[in-house]
Design an enzyme around this catalytic site. Structure first.
Site, PDB file in Angstrom:
ATOM      1  N   GLU A   1      46.762  46.375  49.486  1.00 35.03           N
ATOM      2  CA  GLU A   1      47.068  47.325  50.555  1.00 35.03           C
ATOM      3  C   GLU A   1      47.690  48.591  49.982  1.00 35.03           C
ATOM      4  O   GLU A   1      48.571  48.525  49.126  1.00 35.03           O
ATOM      5  CB  GLU A   1      48.031  46.654  51.547  1.00 35.03           C
TER       6      GLU A   1
ATOM      7  N   ASP B   1      43.913  51.765  47.724  1.00 33.52           N
ATOM      8  CA  ASP B   1      42.579  52.392  47.624  1.00 33.52           C
ATOM      9  C   ASP B   1      42.622  53.881  47.317  1.00 33.52           C
ATOM     10  O   ASP B   1      41.682  54.407  46.726  1.00 33.52           O
ATOM     11  CB  ASP B   1      41.702  52.085  48.859  1.00 33.52           C
TER      12      ASP B   1
ATOM     13  N   SER C   1      32.644  56.097  76.636  1.00 34.04           N
ATOM     14  CA  SER C   1      33.322  54.892  76.177  1.00 34.04           C
ATOM     15  C   SER C   1      33.531  53.932  77.339  1.00 34.04           C
ATOM     16  O   SER C   1      34.153  54.282  78.343  1.00 34.04           O
ATOM     17  CB  SER C   1      34.677  55.260  75.554  1.00 34.04           C
TER      18      SER C   1
ATOM     19  N   SER D   1      44.833  48.873  66.386  1.00 37.79           N
ATOM     20  CA  SER D   1      45.188  47.493  66.046  1.00 37.79           C
ATOM     21  C   SER D   1      45.256  47.273  64.541  1.00 37.79           C
ATOM     22  O   SER D   1      45.497  46.159  64.098  1.00 37.79           O
ATOM     23  CB  SER D   1      44.168  46.535  66.660  1.00 37.79           C
ATOM     24  N   GLY D   2      45.025  48.324  63.765  1.00 30.21           N
ATOM     25  CA  GLY D   2      45.095  48.175  62.311  1.00 30.21           C
ATOM     26  C   GLY D   2      43.905  47.404  61.751  1.00 30.21           C
ATOM     27  O   GLY D   2      43.930  46.928  60.633  1.00 30.21           O
TER      28      GLY D   2
ATOM     29  N   SER E   1      40.815  48.810  61.831  1.00 33.70           N
ATOM     30  CA  SER E   1      39.816  49.841  61.502  1.00 33.70           C
ATOM     31  C   SER E   1      38.817  50.169  62.599  1.00 33.70           C
ATOM     32  O   SER E   1      37.612  50.260  62.341  1.00 33.70           O
ATOM     33  CB  SER E   1      39.019  49.454  60.261  1.00 33.70           C
TER      34      SER E   1
ATOM     35  N   SER F   1      38.496  53.044  63.877  1.00 29.92           N
ATOM     36  CA  SER F   1      37.922  54.367  63.596  1.00 29.92           C
ATOM     37  C   SER F   1      36.809  54.280  62.552  1.00 29.92           C
ATOM     38  O   SER F   1      35.750  54.883  62.716  1.00 29.92           O
ATOM     39  CB  SER F   1      38.998  55.369  63.187  1.00 29.92           C
TER      40      SER F   1
ATOM     41  N   GLU G   1      37.509  61.235  57.983  1.00 32.21           N
ATOM     42  CA  GLU G   1      38.948  60.998  58.153  1.00 32.21           C
ATOM     43  C   GLU G   1      39.756  62.116  57.497  1.00 32.21           C
ATOM     44  O   GLU G   1      40.660  62.676  58.101  1.00 32.21           O
ATOM     45  CB  GLU G   1      39.371  59.671  57.487  1.00 32.21           C
TER      46      GLU G   1
ATOM     47  N   ASP H   1      38.322  51.025  54.364  1.00 36.41           N
ATOM     48  CA  ASP H   1      37.912  50.624  55.718  1.00 36.41           C
ATOM     49  C   ASP H   1      36.423  50.832  55.938  1.00 36.41           C
ATOM     50  O   ASP H   1      35.716  49.945  56.427  1.00 36.41           O
ATOM     51  CB  ASP H   1      38.699  51.413  56.776  1.00 36.41           C
TER      52      ASP H   1
HETATM   53  C1  GLA Z   1      44.331  52.477  56.227  1.00 34.46           C
HETATM   54  C2  GLA Z   1      43.392  53.394  55.435  1.00 34.46           C
HETATM   55  C3  GLA Z   1      42.807  52.689  54.220  1.00 34.46           C
HETATM   56  C4  GLA Z   1      43.890  52.016  53.390  1.00 34.46           C
HETATM   57  C5  GLA Z   1      44.820  51.193  54.273  1.00 34.46           C
HETATM   58  C6  GLA Z   1      45.997  50.664  53.498  1.00 34.46           C
HETATM   59  O1  GLA Z   1      43.608  51.425  56.803  1.00 34.46           O
HETATM   60  O2  GLA Z   1      42.353  53.874  56.249  1.00 34.46           O
HETATM   61  O3  GLA Z   1      42.066  53.613  53.442  1.00 34.46           O
HETATM   62  O4  GLA Z   1      44.605  52.956  52.636  1.00 34.46           O
HETATM   63  O5  GLA Z   1      45.316  51.945  55.372  1.00 34.46           O
HETATM   64  O6  GLA Z   1      45.578  49.796  52.509  1.00 34.46           O
END
Ligand code: GLA
Length: 389
Positions: free
Chosen positions: A33, A36, A67, A127-128, A130, A132, A164, A176
């Site tokens: 985490e 990247d 949507s 929600s973490g 991804s 997007s 992004e 992501d």
């Molecule tokens: C977000 C970013 C990713 C990555 C994570 C953390 O999801 O979009 O590129 O940096 O945070 O690992």
């Protein structure tokens, strides 16, 4: 979601039949985490929660988006409009960015008419997991398929990252988008973000499964804090480069970082860089542990990842800490940690299958008592990347 239902919903909105239906998954990340954008390794996988897109061509040059998750109006813009959108139209940037960059490419003039899209997410936004990137890759694959574009999946992932960075203003890495579009059923992707080399590794968890725990707290303010972390790591790297010939923090191991950390001379930056270096090494150790079927070790490395994200990287917050710490105390749990950017969003736990229900009940109760509202739990089903269904 069922395809017939989606086709019907499209027809309700646009008054005509749709042409195709696509699905783009969200992702989890086993470990690696905030590595990247530091030239490190990640180990994500695509999940069955994601975003559906129902497509129908138009004869004019309008793009219309709707949507099915919000009770809003159809949003419309011109095919050639590459302006960045603000406020309540902000979400359209994920589509517009991809469209803009694909149109700029050599065969971009193949995109020669507008279209209608009906979008429905089973993945809560913020929600973490991804949402997007799932949308960007959805747009990418729809345009590639419908207009017969000569573009490969890794390039689409890179254009998602560019969306992004340049359209949305988040200086995120490639994880992501790569996970959403390159996902493979029952496999995680071991990706070296420095070289972009990758390998699929079957998620061999035996009698264990991955449970996703959502804090149900959107990561507000996450973007500015995220960009701060990117900058702090970059500044630490610049100082290390005065003596070390490296391009990224991911090139260092624990020992070489220790020896040269005196160069950084700033407490915050030392902690950020230490996380980036150690987390990358943990990712290497963790994939090895999984291959060696040493699941206990994999679990401890996952826990260590959370500890480092909490104390060194400072991106967890009380909701994610509550989930991870509650999970660590449960029977049949190998490991648990936050995933994604942090400050809300989701965590994962590796839990013995026959303890899963008890786990959700106990952790759910601790979370509700401490935080005041419910967490949500999902069994992670690992699926293929973005595709037509
Ligand atoms: C977000 C970013 C990713 C990555 C994570 C953390 O999801 O979009 O590129 O940096 O945070 O690992």
């Amino acid at each position: 979601m069922n395809k017939e239902e989606l086709l019907k919903e499209y027809k309700n909105v646009y008054g005509e039949d749709a042409k195709d239906v696509f699905f783009s998954p969200g992702r989890i990340n086993v470990i690696g985490e905030h590595t990247d954008y530091n030239g490190g390794h990640v180990f994500p996988a695509a999940i069955s929660l994601g975003v559906y897109g129902v497509y129908g061509p138009r004869e004019d040059n309008k793009v219309r988006l709707y949507s099915g998750n919000v009770d809003g109006d159809i949003v419309e813009f011109d095919l050639d409009d590459s302006s960045v959108e603000k406020d309540d139209r902000f979400w359209t940037n994920y589509f517009k960015g991809m469209l803009t960059y694909l149109k700029e490419r050599a065969d971009g003039d193949k995109i020669n008419h507008g279209f209608n899209l009906y979008i429905k997410a089973t993945l809560p936004s913020g929600s973490g997991l991804s949402s997007s990137a799932a949308i960007e890759m959805l747009m990418g694959i729809i345009l590639k398929d419908e207009f017969n574009l000569d573009v490969d999946r890794v390039t689409l992932a890179k254009l998602g990252q560019k969306t992004e960075n340049e359209f949305v203003g988040l200086n995120s890495g490639i994880m992501d988008q790569f996970a959403c579009i390159m996902g493979k059923k029952d496999n995680a992707i071991f990706l070296d973000t420095n070289t972009m080399e990758y390998e699929y590794k079957p998620l061999k968890l035996g009698e264990y499964e991955i449970i996703i725990m959502s804090t149900n707290k959107e990561h507000t303010l996450a973007d500015s804090a995220y960009n701060d972390r990117v900058r702090e790591c970059h500044d630490a790297l610049t100082k290390l480069q005065t003596k070390l010939n490296i391009k990224a923090l991911g090139e260092l191991d624990e020992e070489s970082f220790d020896e040269y950390s005196y160069l950084i001379n700033d407490e915050t930056e030392i902690r950020r860089a230490r996380h980036a270096v150690f987390e990358n090494q943990r990712t290497l150790h963790a994939t090895k542990a999984m291959e060696d079927a040493d699941l206990e070790k994999l679990g401890r490395l996952i826990n260590a990842s959370h500890v480092s994200l909490h104390y060194d990287y400072e991106v967890t917050g009380k909701e994610l800490d509550t989930l991870a710490e509650a999970a660590w105390k449960q029977d049949g749990v190998l490991g648990a940690r936050m995933i994604g950017g942090g400050f809300g969003g989701s965590a994962i736990a590796i839990v013995k299958k026959d303890k899963a229900e008890e786990f959700k009940k106990n952790v759910g109760k601790i979370y509700r008592n401490k935080i005041g509202y419910d967490a949500s739990f999902y069994d992670a089903e690992i699926v293929d990347g973005t595709k037509r269904i």
